[in-house]
Design a protein around this motif. Structure first.
Motif, PDB file in Angstrom:
ATOM      1  N   ILE A  84       0.851  -1.196   0.000  1.00 37.37           N
ATOM      2  CA  ILE A  84       0.000   0.000   0.000  1.00 37.37           C
ATOM      3  C   ILE A  84       0.885   1.244   0.000  1.00 37.37           C
ATOM      4  CG2 ILE A  84      -1.834   1.242   1.190  1.00 37.37           C
ATOM      5  CD1 ILE A  84      -2.617  -1.365   2.542  1.00 37.37           C
ATOM      6  N   PRO A  85       0.707   2.163  -0.954  1.00 34.24           N
ATOM      7  CA  PRO A  85       1.557   3.365  -1.001  1.00 34.24           C
ATOM      8  C   PRO A  85       1.454   4.177   0.294  1.00 34.24           C
ATOM      9  CG  PRO A  85       0.289   3.133  -3.031  1.00 34.24           C
ATOM     10  CD  PRO A  85      -0.260   2.120  -2.070  1.00 34.24           C
ATOM     11  N   ALA A  86       2.561   4.770   0.688  1.00 31.34           N
ATOM     12  CA  ALA A  86       2.601   5.518   1.955  1.00 31.34           C
ATOM     13  C   ALA A  86       1.611   6.669   1.966  1.00 31.34           C
ATOM     14  CB  ALA A  86       4.020   6.037   2.200  1.00 31.34           C
ATOM     15  N   PHE A  87       1.393   7.323   0.815  1.00 34.90           N
ATOM     16  CA  PHE A  87       0.518   8.499   0.819  1.00 34.90           C
ATOM     17  C   PHE A  87      -0.950   8.118   0.996  1.00 34.90           C
ATOM     18  CE2 PHE A  87       0.844   7.462  -3.744  1.00 34.90           C
ATOM     19  CZ  PHE A  87      -0.489   7.392  -4.100  1.00 34.90           C
ATOM     20  N   CYS A  88      -1.289   6.833   0.880  1.00 29.06           N
ATOM     21  CA  CYS A  88      -2.664   6.383   1.093  1.00 29.06           C
ATOM     22  C   CYS A  88      -2.967   6.124   2.566  1.00 29.06           C
ATOM     23  CB  CYS A  88      -2.930   5.091   0.312  1.00 29.06           C
ATOM     24  SG  CYS A  88      -2.934   5.278  -1.483  1.00 29.06           S
ATOM     25  N   LEU A  89      -1.950   6.053   3.389  1.00 23.29           N
ATOM     26  CA  LEU A  89      -2.113   5.578   4.753  1.00 23.29           C
ATOM     27  C   LEU A  89      -2.359   6.712   5.743  1.00 23.29           C
ATOM     28  CD1 LEU A  89       0.779   2.953   4.712  1.00 23.29           C
ATOM     29  CD2 LEU A  89      -1.673   2.498   4.485  1.00 23.29           C
ATOM     30  N   TRP A  90      -2.914   6.372   6.877  1.00 25.57           N
ATOM     31  CA  TRP A  90      -3.182   7.326   7.948  1.00 25.57           C
ATOM     32  C   TRP A  90      -2.179   7.202   9.084  1.00 25.57           C
ATOM     33  CZ3 TRP A  90      -5.778   3.053   6.468  1.00 25.57           C
ATOM     34  CH2 TRP A  90      -5.927   2.010   7.380  1.00 25.57           C
ATOM     35  N   PHE A  91      -1.096   6.475   8.852  1.00 26.13           N
ATOM     36  CA  PHE A  91      -0.037   6.325   9.845  1.00 26.13           C
ATOM     37  C   PHE A  91       1.294   6.306   9.110  1.00 26.13           C
ATOM     38  CE2 PHE A  91      -1.889   2.264   8.646  1.00 26.13           C
ATOM     39  CZ  PHE A  91      -0.789   1.546   8.192  1.00 26.13           C
ATOM     40  N   ARG A  92       2.374   6.529   9.839  1.00 30.28           N
ATOM     41  CA  ARG A  92       3.703   6.617   9.243  1.00 30.28           C
ATOM     42  C   ARG A  92       4.358   5.244   9.201  1.00 30.28           C
ATOM     43  NH1 ARG A  92       7.769  10.666  12.100  1.00 30.28           N
ATOM     44  NH2 ARG A  92       5.980  11.993  11.730  1.00 30.28           N
ATOM     45  N   PRO A  94       7.682   2.688   8.892  1.00 29.20           N
ATOM     46  CA  PRO A  94       9.078   2.745   9.342  1.00 29.20           C
ATOM     47  C   PRO A  94       9.987   3.270   8.231  1.00 29.20           C
ATOM     48  CG  PRO A  94       8.078   0.649   9.956  1.00 29.20           C
ATOM     49  CD  PRO A  94       7.098   1.345   9.065  1.00 29.20           C
ATOM     50  N   GLY A  95      10.873   4.200   8.572  1.00 25.76           N
ATOM     51  CA  GLY A  95      11.778   4.777   7.579  1.00 25.76           C
ATOM     52  C   GLY A  95      11.212   5.982   6.877  1.00 25.76           C
ATOM     53  N   GLN A  96       9.928   6.274   7.070  1.00 27.53           N
ATOM     54  CA  GLN A  96       9.327   7.470   6.480  1.00 27.53           C
ATOM     55  C   GLN A  96       9.510   8.600   7.489  1.00 27.53           C
ATOM     56  OE1 GLN A  96       5.182   7.151   5.553  1.00 27.53           O
ATOM     57  NE2 GLN A  96       4.959   9.333   5.143  1.00 27.53           N
ATOM     58  N   HIS A  97      10.482   9.460   7.250  1.00 32.05           N
ATOM     59  CA  HIS A  97      10.914  10.411   8.270  1.00 32.05           C
ATOM     60  C   HIS A  97       9.895  11.513   8.526  1.00 32.05           C
ATOM     61  CE1 HIS A  97      14.714   8.389   8.402  1.00 32.05           C
ATOM     62  NE2 HIS A  97      14.904   8.600   7.119  1.00 32.05           N
ATOM     63  N   CYS A  98       9.251  11.993   7.476  1.00 23.46           N
ATOM     64  CA  CYS A  98       8.245  13.034   7.665  1.00 23.46           C
ATOM     65  C   CYS A  98       7.356  13.076   6.437  1.00 23.46           C
ATOM     66  CB  CYS A  98       8.882  14.408   7.900  1.00 23.46           C
ATOM     67  SG  CYS A  98       9.832  15.038   6.498  1.00 23.46           S
ATOM     68  N   TRP A  99       6.293  13.859   6.531  1.00 21.23           N
ATOM     69  CA  TRP A  99       5.311  13.867   5.450  1.00 21.23           C
ATOM     70  C   TRP A  99       5.879  14.413   4.151  1.00 21.23           C
ATOM     71  CZ3 TRP A  99       4.443  18.810   3.801  1.00 21.23           C
ATOM     72  CH2 TRP A  99       4.753  19.823   4.702  1.00 21.23           C
ATOM     73  N   THR A 100       6.959  15.200   4.183  1.00 19.61           N
ATOM     74  CA  THR A 100       7.515  15.738   2.948  1.00 19.61           C
ATOM     75  C   THR A 100       8.186  14.663   2.118  1.00 19.61           C
ATOM     76  OG1 THR A 100       9.519  16.339   4.170  1.00 19.61           O
ATOM     77  CG2 THR A 100       7.879  18.054   3.851  1.00 19.61           C
ATOM     78  N   ASP A 101       8.399  13.462   2.698  1.00 21.30           N
ATOM     79  CA  ASP A 101       8.972  12.369   1.929  1.00 21.30           C
ATOM     80  C   ASP A 101       7.976  11.777   0.945  1.00 21.30           C
ATOM     81  OD1 ASP A 101      11.277  12.628   3.358  1.00 21.30           O
ATOM     82  OD2 ASP A 101      10.846  10.999   4.756  1.00 21.30           O
ATOM     83  N   ASP A 143       0.785  12.766  10.086  1.00 21.06           N
ATOM     84  CA  ASP A 143       1.436  13.363   8.932  1.00 21.06           C
ATOM     85  C   ASP A 143       0.533  13.324   7.707  1.00 21.06           C
ATOM     86  OD1 ASP A 143       3.699  13.764  10.431  1.00 21.06           O
ATOM     87  OD2 ASP A 143       4.537  11.816   9.931  1.00 21.06           O
ATOM     88  N   ARG A 144      -0.239  12.263   7.583  1.00 18.95           N
ATOM     89  CA  ARG A 144      -1.155  12.157   6.456  1.00 18.95           C
ATOM     90  C   ARG A 144      -2.144  13.318   6.456  1.00 18.95           C
ATOM     91  NH1 ARG A 144      -2.490  11.175   1.392  1.00 18.95           N
ATOM     92  NH2 ARG A 144      -4.617  10.451   1.134  1.00 18.95           N
ATOM     93  N   ARG A 145      -2.623  13.689   7.627  1.00 18.36           N
ATOM     94  CA  ARG A 145      -3.581  14.766   7.727  1.00 18.36           C
ATOM     95  C   ARG A 145      -2.948  16.080   7.289  1.00 18.36           C
ATOM     96  NH1 ARG A 145      -5.491  13.669  13.044  1.00 18.36           N
ATOM     97  NH2 ARG A 145      -6.893  12.049  12.347  1.00 18.36           N
ATOM     98  N   ARG A 146      -1.679  16.281   7.686  1.00 15.44           N
ATOM     99  CA  ARG A 146      -0.978  17.500   7.277  1.00 15.44           C
ATOM    100  C   ARG A 146      -0.895  17.579   5.752  1.00 15.44           C
ATOM    101  NH1 ARG A 146       2.284  16.557  12.028  1.00 15.44           N
ATOM    102  NH2 ARG A 146       2.236  18.386  13.379  1.00 15.44           N
ATOM    103  N   PHE A 147      -0.580  16.459   5.130  1.00 15.25           N
ATOM    104  CA  PHE A 147      -0.458  16.495   3.686  1.00 15.25           C
ATOM    105  C   PHE A 147      -1.807  16.757   3.028  1.00 15.25           C
ATOM    106  CE2 PHE A 147      -0.778  14.460  -0.446  1.00 15.25           C
ATOM    107  CZ  PHE A 147       0.167  15.196  -1.128  1.00 15.25           C
ATOM    108  N   ASN A 148      -2.885  16.200   3.599  1.00 12.71           N
ATOM    109  CA  ASN A 148      -4.202  16.436   3.037  1.00 12.71           C
ATOM    110  C   ASN A 148      -4.546  17.917   3.024  1.00 12.71           C
ATOM    111  OD1 ASN A 148      -4.886  13.840   2.380  1.00 12.71           O
ATOM    112  ND2 ASN A 148      -5.887  13.392   4.314  1.00 12.71           N
ATOM    113  N   VAL A 149      -4.170  18.628   4.098  1.00 12.30           N
ATOM    114  CA  VAL A 149      -4.423  20.069   4.133  1.00 12.30           C
ATOM    115  C   VAL A 149      -3.674  20.758   3.007  1.00 12.30           C
ATOM    116  CG1 VAL A 149      -4.115  22.179   5.476  1.00 12.30           C
ATOM    117  CG2 VAL A 149      -4.879  20.091   6.603  1.00 12.30           C
TER     118      VAL A 149
END
Length: 474
Positions: A84-92, A94-101, A143-149
């Motif tokens: 499942i792609p990281a940008f689809c998820l509601w949690f971070r 492992p290894g995904q340092h921040c939402w800008t990744d 982080d997902r919520r931040r990106f959605n905004v």
């Protein structure tokens, strides 16, 4: 198959998969994954997918049909296993340092028609600076919520009014015409759309800073009298939207000045509709702390809107008055206003309904009735009214549905059934975390505090308290 297949990116855009992801229920995601047409006419058997996940078929069945998983290790492991792609998820992951990744930060977002649009990366950066600096309002902001905004407000850049966004951006024009006013007015629609998607907690700061910027621009720019009236109405609308977001984010002290400003600007522009909207929100804001004044605000709105108010608007104002009477312990006044509200609602929708009253329906009427019975210390009647909402949900108004479900848990507790209160709270917990409304999450935290008392300890109450604590700490 001994392992999950590699699927194309379009796999995750399939409607059942997207809905399951939006619900933040990995069990339903797995079920949608198994039934995806990519695998052929026949769904993948539970036994096969269970083998990939390292569990039994019976366990997978319980995962798909039971409450959402809350253990982060298992969520991350299964998400990575299925690809499942990281940008689809509601949690971070492992290894995904921040939402800008996230790969979506390359500046692409999907438009309303489904077509990909490339937007100004500078606008994303401007909003990103604001969202990163916004204080966490609690409830496990992800982080997902931040990106959605960011993604949702990126359309402002495409619309050409980045100067309304907080952070470094283009300088505002020295003069204002009707085209600029229309762009500024569209900001309110953008904020409402994003609020419906991600909630008010972080968006509140974006709205308030955009309001500050627009007000400063209007103060120094030149414009005609006709443009000035339209601009005052646009500023009033933005003040009202910022106030609503502050209410939902449980930052109520910041809402009232915005509503007073909106009333003033509406009167300057001779815009009675904007004034009524502001009074309606003000009545909501103060209905618990100053019910008498809340009553007067709703009465003033009824008086101003006489002759042009639609049945839905009148229903809303009657409901505002009904709840204020209940807080004042005036049962007869409450009953009288509820009867009038039902009569107006029975008249149905109208083509002139303003967008802010679209949530007024039978569920909202039952909800206000339930809250009013709570205020009148009649929890049994409150439970009846609030259960009517959960029995007949309104999918288009998810936040209200979740809010009233939490209040049902409170009413059930006041009625003395702690196990049922815990069961309702446990069921609604994932949805509370998803809608990102501190107003709602605060009520659920109060339920948790009451059920955590030693004298309320049962297997069911302990299960809710433990699950709540784990979810908040994710």
């Amino acid at each position: 198959m001994s392992a999950p297949p590699k699927v194309p990116a379009s796999f995750w855009e399939h409607e059942p998969v997207r809905l399951a992801l939006a619900e933040r229920h990995l069990g339903r995601v797995v079920r949608a994954y198994r039934c995806h047409p990519y695998h052929g006419r026949v769904a993948l058997p539970q036994s096969v997918v269970a083998g990939w996940l390292g569990i039994t078929q019976a366990q997978l069945s319980r995962v798909e049909n039971g409450p959402p998983l809350v253990h982060l290790d298992r969520l991350a492991h299964w998400a990575q296993l299925l690809g499942i792609p990281a940008f689809c998820l509601w949690f971070r992951l492992p290894g995904q340092h921040c939402w800008t990744d996230a790969s979506r930060m390359r500046g692409e977002t999907s438009g309303a028609d489904g077509e990909d649009q490339v937007v100004d990366q500078g606008a994303l950066t401007a909003v990103a600076a604001n969202v990163e600096q916004a204080p966490s309002q609690g409830g496990g902001v992800t982080d997902r919520r931040r990106f959605n905004v960011l993604a949702a407000l990126a359309g402002l850049a495409a619309g050409g009014h980045t100067y309304l966004l907080p952070g470094p951006s283009a300088e505002a024009p020295g003069s204002i015409g009707m085209e600029q006013v229309r762009l500024a007015s569209s900001l309110v629609d953008d904020l409402r759309r994003v609020d419906a998607a991600v909630g008010a907690d972080l968006l509140c700061d974006v709205a308030m800073q955009a309001h500050t910027r627009l007000s400063a621009w209007a103060a120094r720019a030149s414009y005609s009298r006709e443009v000035g009236d339209a601009l005052q109405s646009a500023l009033a609308d933005l003040s009202i939207e910022a106030a609503w977001l502050a209410i939902d984010a449980d930052r109520r002290s910041e809402a009232r000045p915005h509503l007073h400003e909106a009333i003033t600007r509406a009167r300057i522009a001779d815009d009675p509709q904007a004034e009524v909207r502001a009074l309606t929100h003000l009545s909501l804001l103060i209905r618990e702390s100053q019910p008498g004044e809340s009553l007067h605000c709703a009465e003033a709105a009824l008086r101003i809107s006489a002759g042009w108010a639609t049945p839905r608007l009148t229903t809303l104002l009657r409901l505002r008055r009904a709840h204020a009477y209940a807080v004042l312990a005036d049962a007869s006044g409450f009953s009288r206003e509820m009867t009038k509200a039902r009569h107006e609602l029975d008249r149905g929708p109208h083509e002139d309904d303003q967008s802010f009253v679209h949530f007024v329906n039978a569920q909202e009427l039952n909800g206000i009735e339930g809250l009013s019975y709570l205020a009148l210390d009649r929890p049994g009647r409150a439970v009846q009214s609030l259960r009517a909402i959960t029995a007949n949900p309104s999918p288009g108004h998810r936040r209200n549905q979740v809010y009233y479900t939490v209040r049902l848990s409170e009413a059930t507790y006041q009625q003395g059934d702690v196990n049922e209160a815990a069961r309702i709270a446990l069921d609604v917990l994932p949805a509370v975390r998803q809608i990102n409304s501190k107003r709602v999450s605060q009520h659920l935290s109060q339920v948790r505090r009451k059920l955590a008392a030693p004298r309320q300890a049962t297997t069911t109450t302990r299960q809710f308290v433990d699950t709540y604590d784990q979810a908040v700490n994710l």
